[in-house]
Enzyme design. Structure first.
Site, mmCIF file in Angstrom:
data_model
loop_
_atom_site.group_PDB
_atom_site.id
_atom_site.type_symbol
_atom_site.label_atom_id
_atom_site.label_comp_id
_atom_site.label_asym_id
_atom_site.label_seq_id
_atom_site.Cartn_x
_atom_site.Cartn_y
_atom_site.Cartn_z
ATOM 1 N N CYS A 2 13.580 11.591 5.651
ATOM 2 C CA CYS A 2 13.542 11.188 7.061
ATOM 3 C C CYS A 2 14.880 11.475 7.738
ATOM 4 O O CYS A 2 14.934 11.748 8.930
ATOM 5 C CB CYS A 2 13.191 9.715 7.170
ATOM 6 S SG CYS A 2 14.271 8.664 6.178
ATOM 7 N N GLU A 16 9.695 16.728 14.235
ATOM 8 C CA GLU A 16 9.994 16.648 12.804
ATOM 9 C C GLU A 16 9.036 17.568 12.032
ATOM 10 O O GLU A 16 7.825 17.440 12.143
ATOM 11 C CB GLU A 16 9.807 15.203 12.343
ATOM 12 C CG GLU A 16 10.213 14.972 10.910
ATOM 13 C CD GLU A 16 9.982 13.526 10.476
ATOM 14 O OE1 GLU A 16 8.912 12.973 10.779
ATOM 15 O OE2 GLU A 16 10.873 12.962 9.824
ATOM 16 N N LYS A 69 0.860 -1.185 0.000
ATOM 17 C CA LYS A 69 0.000 0.000 0.000
ATOM 18 C C LYS A 69 0.894 1.231 0.000
ATOM 19 O O LYS A 69 1.484 1.594 1.013
ATOM 20 C CB LYS A 69 -0.917 0.048 1.230
ATOM 21 C CG LYS A 69 -1.990 1.137 1.060
ATOM 22 C CD LYS A 69 -2.524 1.684 2.329
ATOM 23 C CE LYS A 69 -1.666 2.752 2.961
ATOM 24 N NZ LYS A 69 -1.485 3.991 2.162
ATOM 25 N N GLU A 94 10.281 1.946 10.239
ATOM 26 C CA GLU A 94 11.258 2.979 9.840
ATOM 27 C C GLU A 94 10.528 4.303 9.988
ATOM 28 O O GLU A 94 9.674 4.638 9.164
ATOM 29 C CB GLU A 94 11.684 2.763 8.383
ATOM 30 C CG GLU A 94 12.374 1.439 8.112
ATOM 31 C CD GLU A 94 13.798 1.393 8.643
ATOM 32 O OE1 GLU A 94 14.379 2.466 8.874
ATOM 33 O OE2 GLU A 94 14.311 0.291 8.855
HETATM 34 P P1 NAD Z 1 2.533 8.801 7.496
HETATM 35 O O1 NAD Z 1 2.942 8.154 8.754
HETATM 36 O O2 NAD Z 1 1.471 9.827 7.543
HETATM 37 O O3 NAD Z 1 2.038 7.703 6.438
HETATM 38 C C1 NAD Z 1 2.838 6.621 6.065
HETATM 39 C C2 NAD Z 1 1.962 5.522 5.492
HETATM 40 O O4 NAD Z 1 1.124 5.006 6.528
HETATM 41 C C3 NAD Z 1 1.020 5.986 4.375
HETATM 42 O O5 NAD Z 1 0.953 4.981 3.394
HETATM 43 C C4 NAD Z 1 -0.313 6.108 5.104
HETATM 44 O O6 NAD Z 1 -1.441 5.973 4.262
HETATM 45 C C5 NAD Z 1 -0.213 4.957 6.080
HETATM 46 N N1 NAD Z 1 -1.088 5.055 7.248
HETATM 47 C C6 NAD Z 1 -1.575 6.163 7.844
HETATM 48 N N2 NAD Z 1 -2.351 5.820 8.900
HETATM 49 C C7 NAD Z 1 -2.323 4.471 8.967
HETATM 50 C C8 NAD Z 1 -2.918 3.512 9.850
HETATM 51 N N3 NAD Z 1 -3.692 3.882 10.868
HETATM 52 N N4 NAD Z 1 -2.679 2.205 9.625
HETATM 53 C C9 NAD Z 1 -1.885 1.804 8.596
HETATM 54 N N5 NAD Z 1 -1.317 2.654 7.725
HETATM 55 C C10 NAD Z 1 -1.524 3.977 7.919
HETATM 56 O O7 NAD Z 1 3.871 9.368 6.839
HETATM 57 P P2 NAD Z 1 4.019 10.338 5.617
HETATM 58 O O8 NAD Z 1 3.530 11.684 6.008
HETATM 59 O O9 NAD Z 1 3.492 9.696 4.380
HETATM 60 O O10 NAD Z 1 5.624 10.340 5.457
HETATM 61 C C11 NAD Z 1 6.460 11.135 6.201
HETATM 62 C C12 NAD Z 1 7.013 10.418 7.400
HETATM 63 O O11 NAD Z 1 7.696 9.228 7.014
HETATM 64 C C13 NAD Z 1 8.040 11.256 8.129
HETATM 65 O O12 NAD Z 1 7.831 11.133 9.507
HETATM 66 C C14 NAD Z 1 9.357 10.623 7.735
HETATM 67 O O13 NAD Z 1 10.414 10.835 8.628
HETATM 68 C C15 NAD Z 1 8.978 9.189 7.659
HETATM 69 N N6 NAD Z 1 9.952 8.450 6.863
HETATM 70 C C16 NAD Z 1 10.803 7.590 7.486
HETATM 71 C C17 NAD Z 1 11.777 6.915 6.761
HETATM 72 C C18 NAD Z 1 12.749 5.964 7.415
HETATM 73 O O14 NAD Z 1 13.404 5.209 6.705
HETATM 74 N N7 NAD Z 1 12.892 5.976 8.717
HETATM 75 C C19 NAD Z 1 11.863 7.111 5.383
HETATM 76 C C20 NAD Z 1 10.987 8.000 4.786
HETATM 77 C C21 NAD Z 1 10.022 8.657 5.530
#
Ligand code: NAD
Length: 496
Positions: free
Chosen positions: A300, A399, A192, A266
């Site tokens: 990230c 962040e 997803k 992650e």
């Molecule tokens: P997010 O947490 O809002 O969403 C990530 C994913 O989770 C999306 O696909 C979203 O639809 C899904 N999601 C949301 N609610 C959910 C739930 N209740 N159950 C299951 N899935 C759910 O993150 P974002 O805004 O898309 O991305 C930015 C974040 O990702 C930042 O915090 C960034 O640091 C982090 N990030 C981390 C890494 C790493 O390797 N550590 C890499 C890239 C991004």
């Protein structure tokens, strides 16, 4: 700051064969059984490019059932390693052939400059498929000596059905970091992608099928958090590989615990970048600007907290402010562009609200940038440098996920390490020094899964990456990344 004139911003079509409202399940494009749709918007122009389905319960059930069948009955987990590796290599080759198309798709979906997408996102994606194809051969077991006479051995087996849930900032790379090792180890996958950036994941479905990945082994469902949650709750999913924010990661861990799934997380970061007075300042300033503007700060591992030893503080601040102000911002299709728009309007509002609160509530001084670039049509935000904040400010602790850098001064090495480690996060950190012993000593003291010395942002498929503290658990990349998709089985054959 140099910006592209709005009339010059191109609006390329999103690319070939985008299956509006359809999902990739069991080796075929299927109409979603949900009526809900979501617009996919080009963030450089705010123009709607296409719509995708908001997959519901029946869609998720169908995708998981296909992955389950493919795992329990299909050839993939039982295939000779050599054959699986061959298919993954074929996938890498097809991605290489379609690199320009995929880079364009990634660019119109996320806003990242297309030349960076091709060089970095596609380069890493191809590299990961090749690396895990090669590493698939290393999935061997071992023979053990036991106290009671036996012929005993340890097998390394896949885990089963993997739900791969990814964020919006590096759609292709972050899905590949899961898909390539998961498939190499013999698992099946339901992916997803993020709701705002699903295009390359959908395109990958066709390419993996063309490479020879059997039906049901790789499935894609589009949708937002509720779709992801359906996957997390599904009892036939064995493992959740999640990349996203720390807040959602906490929720993911809680829900996945109900059915005791394997989980890797992650999560977010707030990475500190330390400049010691003995550093090569020109190089340190360049790296520090790159650290917070790369991918419009939607990285990230962005270096968003600059810590500078007091004797060089003024020089570094002046250098970073000047360099940040000179970064070319604008049209993602232009090879001159370094910084594109933020990926969504809601996200831009969040970044702006952080900066506004920093200045009005926490006494921040704006040293560069400070807000939206009103002259451009999309979601553009000027690279922003903020001084005058203390360690307790939410701008230092939380962040922001935009091109916003805070800067603080320090007097001693101990103080630098304390400030660097002084947030709940622990994803990455960096330091600039010409003293070799100091580089290794400080690197060892930093609480982060990745530490850079005299550079920023260098990642390599061979180096495991992941979080300390609330930046998550589990590792991606390297042989460690493959191990996350396997489990061991010990077999004891009695010789008694
Ligand atoms: P997010 O947490 O809002 O969403 C990530 C994913 O989770 C999306 O696909 C979203 O639809 C899904 N999601 C949301 N609610 C959910 C739930 N209740 N159950 C299951 N899935 C759910 O993150 P974002 O805004 O898309 O991305 C930015 C974040 O990702 C930042 O915090 C960034 O640091 C982090 N990030 C981390 C890494 C790493 O390797 N550590 C890499 C890239 C991004």
């Amino acid at each position: 700051m140099t910006t592209t004139h709005p009339d010059e911003i191109a609006t390329p079509a999103p690319g070939p064969s985008l299956p509006e409202g359809r999902l990739y399940i069991d080796g075929a494009w299927q109409d979603s059984q949900s009526d809900e749709r979501r617009d996919v918007i080009n963030p450089a122009t705010a123009v709607v490019m296409t719509t995708v389905a908001e997959a519901g319960e029946k869609d998720v059930a169908a995708a998981v059932a296909a992955a389950r069948r493919a795992y329990d009955e299909g050839p993939w987990p039982r295939m000779p390693l050599r054959e699986r590796a061959r298919i993954l290599n074929r996938a890498a080759e097809l991605i290489r052939t379609h690199a320009a198309e995929l880079a364009k798709l990634e660019s119109v979906d996320t806003g990242k400059p297309v030349h960076f997408a091709e060089m970095i996102d596609l380069g890493a994606t191809i590299g990961h498929f090749e690396y895990y194809a090669a590493l698939a051969w290393s999935l061997d077991g071992s023979v053990r000596e036991t106290a009671i006479p036996s012929f005993s051995y340890v097998r390394r087996e896949p885990i089963g059905v993997v739900a791969a849930i990814t964020p919006f900032n590096f759609p292709l790379i972050l899905s590949t970091l899961k898909i390539a090792p998961a498939l190499a180890a013999g698992n099946t996958v339901v992916h997803k992608p993020a709701e705002d950036t699903p295009l390359t994941a959908l395109r990958m479905a066709d390419l993996l099928a063309e490479a020879g990945v059997p039906a049901g082994v790789f499935n894609v469902v589009t949708g937002g958090g509720p779709t992801g949650e359906l996957l997390l709750r599904h009892p036939a999913v064995d493992k959740v590989a999640f990349t996203g924010s720390t807040g959602i990661g906490r929720k993911v861990a809680t829900i996945a615990a109900e059915t005791l799934k394997h989980v890797t997380l992650e999560l977010g970061g707030k990475s500190a970048n330390i400049i010691f007075a003995d550093a090569d300042l020109e190089s340190a300033i360049g790296a520090s600007v790159n650290a917070f503007v790369f991918n419009t700060g939607q990285f990230c591992m962005a270096g968003t907290r600059l810590l500078v030893e007091r004797p060089v503080y003024d020089d570094v601040v002046a250098g970073v402010a000047a360099a940040a102000g000179g970064v070319p911002v604008g049209d993602p299709t232009s090879p001159q562009t370094v910084v594109g728009p933020l990926t969504g309007e809601r996200h831009l509002a969040k970044v702006q609200s952080y900066v506004d609160a920093g200045t009005s509530r926490d006494g921040a001084t704006v040293l560069a940038g400070g807000g939206r670039i009103e002259s451009l049509p999309g979601y553009y935000f000027a690279p922003t440098l903020l001084g005058g904040l203390n360690q307790g400010s939410p701008l230092v602790q939380e962040e922001i996920f935009g091109p916003v850098l805070t800067v603080q001064a320090f007097d001693t090495e101990d103080e630098a390490v304390a400030l660097a480690n002084g947030t709940p996060y622990g994803l990455a950190a960096g330091l600039h020094t010409t003293k070799i012993a100091r580089a290794h000593q400080v690197a060892a003291r930093l609480q982060a899964g990745m530490v850079w010395v005299n550079t920023w942002g260098m990642l390599d498929v061979t180096l495991p990456a992941g979080g300390y503290k609330q930046s998550g658990y589990g590792r991606e990349q390297g042989s460690e990344g493959l191990a996350e998709y396997t489990q061991t089985k010990s077999v004891f054959v009695s010789l008694g």
